[in-house]
Write a protein that holds these residues in place. Sequence first.
Motif, short mmCIF file in Angstrom:
data_model
loop_
_atom_site.label_atom_id
_atom_site.label_comp_id
_atom_site.label_asym_id
_atom_site.label_seq_id
_atom_site.Cartn_x
_atom_site.Cartn_y
_atom_site.Cartn_z
N LEU A 208 1.97 2.08 -8.00
CA LEU A 208 2.80 0.83 -8.70
C LEU A 208 2.10 -0.51 -8.49
CD1 LEU A 208 6.41 1.36 -7.69
CD2 LEU A 208 5.23 2.17 -9.68
N LYS A 209 1.38 -0.75 -7.39
CA LYS A 209 0.69 -1.86 -7.14
C LYS A 209 -0.25 -1.97 -8.06
CE LYS A 209 -1.97 -4.39 -3.36
NZ LYS A 209 -2.27 -4.10 -2.27
N GLU A 210 -1.21 -0.88 -8.36
CA GLU A 210 -2.42 -0.75 -9.21
C GLU A 210 -2.00 -0.93 -10.79
OE1 GLU A 210 -3.90 3.02 -8.63
OE2 GLU A 210 -5.10 2.64 -6.86
N TRP A 211 -0.74 -0.64 -11.19
CA TRP A 211 -0.10 -0.74 -12.25
C TRP A 211 0.04 -2.42 -12.69
CZ3 TRP A 211 -0.40 1.50 -16.74
CH2 TRP A 211 -0.72 3.11 -16.86
N THR B 40 9.82 4.19 -12.05
CA THR B 40 10.32 4.06 -10.31
C THR B 40 11.40 3.14 -10.24
OG1 THR B 40 7.94 4.99 -10.28
CG2 THR B 40 9.15 4.04 -8.17
N LEU B 41 11.32 1.96 -10.92
CA LEU B 41 12.00 0.74 -10.60
C LEU B 41 12.90 0.48 -11.82
CD1 LEU B 41 9.61 -1.33 -8.61
CD2 LEU B 41 11.36 0.13 -7.77
N PRO B 42 13.92 1.13 -12.03
CA PRO B 42 14.74 0.72 -13.22
C PRO B 42 15.19 -0.70 -13.30
CG PRO B 42 16.17 1.93 -11.47
CD PRO B 42 14.70 1.94 -11.05
N ALA B 43 15.24 -1.05 -14.60
CA ALA B 43 15.81 -2.23 -14.99
C ALA B 43 14.85 -3.56 -14.47
CB ALA B 43 17.06 -2.57 -14.37
N ALA B 44 13.49 -3.20 -14.32
CA ALA B 44 12.69 -4.18 -13.74
C ALA B 44 12.30 -5.08 -14.98
CB ALA B 44 11.33 -3.70 -13.22
N GLN B 45 12.38 -6.39 -14.72
CA GLN B 45 12.01 -7.37 -15.93
C GLN B 45 11.00 -8.32 -15.53
OE1 GLN B 45 15.45 -9.00 -18.23
NE2 GLN B 45 16.85 -8.54 -16.52
N THR B 46 10.53 -8.65 -14.34
CA THR B 46 9.62 -9.49 -14.15
C THR B 46 8.54 -8.90 -13.32
OG1 THR B 46 11.22 -11.29 -14.33
CG2 THR B 46 8.90 -11.62 -13.33
N LEU B 47 7.40 -8.84 -13.43
CA LEU B 47 6.13 -8.94 -12.32
C LEU B 47 5.71 -10.02 -11.82
CD1 LEU B 47 3.90 -5.95 -14.09
CD2 LEU B 47 5.49 -5.74 -11.95
N ILE B 48 5.66 -10.01 -10.79
CA ILE B 48 5.03 -11.35 -9.86
C ILE B 48 3.65 -11.12 -9.17
CG2 ILE B 48 5.79 -13.10 -8.12
CD1 ILE B 48 8.54 -10.94 -9.39
N ARG B 49 2.84 -11.93 -9.28
CA ARG B 49 1.31 -12.02 -8.54
C ARG B 49 1.52 -13.42 -7.90
NH1 ARG B 49 -3.86 -14.08 -9.25
NH2 ARG B 49 -5.39 -12.34 -8.78
N ARG B 50 1.31 -13.18 -6.44
CA ARG B 50 1.19 -14.43 -5.83
C ARG B 50 -0.40 -14.32 -4.96
NH1 ARG B 50 4.01 -15.82 -0.20
NH2 ARG B 50 4.77 -18.00 -0.58
N ASN C 229 0.74 -1.10 0.01
CA ASN C 229 0.03 -0.09 -0.25
C ASN C 229 0.88 1.22 0.13
OD1 ASN C 229 -2.42 -1.37 0.04
ND2 ASN C 229 -2.40 -1.69 2.28
N ASN C 230 2.09 1.26 0.43
CA ASN C 230 2.89 2.26 0.39
C ASN C 230 3.37 2.72 -0.85
OD1 ASN C 230 4.73 0.24 0.43
ND2 ASN C 230 6.33 1.34 1.16
N THR C 231 3.40 1.67 -1.80
CA THR C 231 3.56 1.81 -3.34
C THR C 231 2.31 1.56 -4.04
OG1 THR C 231 4.47 -0.36 -3.70
CG2 THR C 231 5.92 1.36 -3.36
#
Length: 246
Positions: free
Chosen positions: A91-94, A135-145, A86-88
């Motif tokens: 980004l979480k919504e994206w 916001t997060l440079p070089a990000a390659q993977t989004l993870i949903r758990r 929630n503090n991000t």
Amino acid sequence: MLKGSAREGEAALSFLSVFLHELSLTVAQIPQNGRHEARVLDDMLDTIQRVFGNKWMITLDAAYTESGLTGRIIEAGGAYFVPLKNNTRILKEWAELAFQYPSVMTYQDEERCSGETWIRTTSTQTEIPEDILLTLPAAQTLIRREHHVTHRDGHVTHEVRFAVSSVLLTAREAEDVWRQHWSIENRSHHRRDTIFYEDRCRLRQGAQGLAVLHGILLTLLQAQTRQLTDLVRRLSVPDNLMLAAS
């Protein structure tokens, strides 16, 4: 983060520590001294680079999810794995929006523990929204758990969490990294408090040295048994017996 008990008029001592999963060993440690955790970690990155070179990944809590720190990690030759909470919120919504499209891959596992059944489904997505990359440079993977927990009384709870990594991960790899990160509580913090009573320690002089010694002792003890905390509880002597013996 290791914390000790406060004394009257004084803040509790706290040390930011880098924990190496493979050895269950704290390999770097620095006093927080009232600073934000991200600033303390920034001071440790050069030490981490000297120890591990240019191929390492650090898993972090949501308090560290910021462009300045994650950028410094990349500059130091490392990689990151950070949750989106929630503090991000933006980004979480994206991340939630990104997973409305089919995931690259999905991994599911089931675990039964203490009368509960946990079903975890981990998905990965490599199409990273531009706002997350800014916001997060070089990000390659989004993870949903996603996990469903069936409790002893039949009640079911459901939760979905998100994370980002600068490493290209499969769903199985992402699940392994995520579980390792949260195992620190059981493999380090809980054991330190159960065996060495660190949360109740009121020592000030030499506290950092003592915390380092505790980490080394834990590693040596864990090499002998996996049931370390259970063994310590069985060896505990009731207060009335200690008084009688004295």
